[in-house]
Design a protein around this motif. Sequence first.
Motif, short mmCIF file in Angstrom:
data_model
loop_
_atom_site.label_atom_id
_atom_site.label_comp_id
_atom_site.label_asym_id
_atom_site.label_seq_id
_atom_site.Cartn_x
_atom_site.Cartn_y
_atom_site.Cartn_z
N VAL A 206 3.24 8.69 3.95
CA VAL A 206 1.84 8.39 4.21
C VAL A 206 1.14 9.70 4.56
O VAL A 206 1.67 10.50 5.35
CB VAL A 206 1.70 7.36 5.35
N ALA A 207 0.00 9.95 3.97
CA ALA A 207 -0.75 11.18 4.24
C ALA A 207 -1.08 11.26 5.73
O ALA A 207 -1.39 10.24 6.36
CB ALA A 207 -2.03 11.22 3.40
N ARG B 255 9.30 3.15 6.96
CA ARG B 255 10.61 3.81 6.85
C ARG B 255 10.84 4.76 8.02
O ARG B 255 9.90 5.43 8.47
CB ARG B 255 10.71 4.61 5.56
N PRO B 256 12.09 4.83 8.50
CA PRO B 256 12.41 5.84 9.54
C PRO B 256 12.09 7.23 9.01
O PRO B 256 12.39 7.55 7.86
CB PRO B 256 13.91 5.66 9.75
N GLY B 257 11.47 8.03 9.82
CA GLY B 257 11.09 9.38 9.39
C GLY B 257 9.80 9.42 8.61
O GLY B 257 9.31 10.48 8.27
N VAL C 282 11.58 7.12 -3.95
CA VAL C 282 11.13 6.06 -4.85
C VAL C 282 12.29 5.13 -5.19
O VAL C 282 12.09 3.93 -5.39
CB VAL C 282 10.46 6.65 -6.11
N CYS C 283 13.51 5.64 -5.20
CA CYS C 283 14.67 4.80 -5.52
C CYS C 283 14.90 3.72 -4.46
O CYS C 283 15.51 2.69 -4.74
CB CYS C 283 15.92 5.65 -5.68
N ASP C 284 14.41 3.93 -3.24
CA ASP C 284 14.61 2.97 -2.15
C ASP C 284 13.49 1.94 -2.02
O ASP C 284 13.64 0.97 -1.28
CB ASP C 284 14.74 3.71 -0.81
N LEU D 191 4.18 -1.48 -1.33
CA LEU D 191 4.74 -0.13 -1.45
C LEU D 191 4.29 0.75 -0.28
O LEU D 191 5.11 1.44 0.33
CB LEU D 191 4.34 0.51 -2.78
N PHE D 192 3.01 0.70 0.03
CA PHE D 192 2.47 1.49 1.14
C PHE D 192 3.15 1.08 2.45
O PHE D 192 3.56 1.93 3.24
CB PHE D 192 0.95 1.30 1.23
#
Length: 119
Positions: free
Chosen positions: A103-104, A57-59, A64-66, A50-51
Amino acid sequence: MSNLALGSTDLNTTMTWCCQPLGKEELSAADSEKIAAMFKALSDPVRLRLFSRIAARPGGEACVCDIQDVGVSQPTVSHHLRKLREAGLLESERRASWVYYCVAPGVLAAMAGLLSQTS
């Protein structure tokens, strides 16, 4: 003592830290607990996936749906995402009926710094 400083992990704060590589100086008890919590959260294969999906991911953010198709039920995905948030690794924002994760700030650089070789 290291220069690690973790903010509260509520949704409106970010993790900020600047740590020496692990082999450069001895960690304080408090710092070692905080770093261990981060690694413990990432030690689960589902959480790591998940992390990774969010970080890649772009951006730098994902709905959560993706990202929920990791072979476990939706409630289990929510549980794992909550654990990653509690460890200070992710931040989340609700937009209408969906929750977006990122991500923080500084987490990837901090982890890389912790694990880099000392000279």
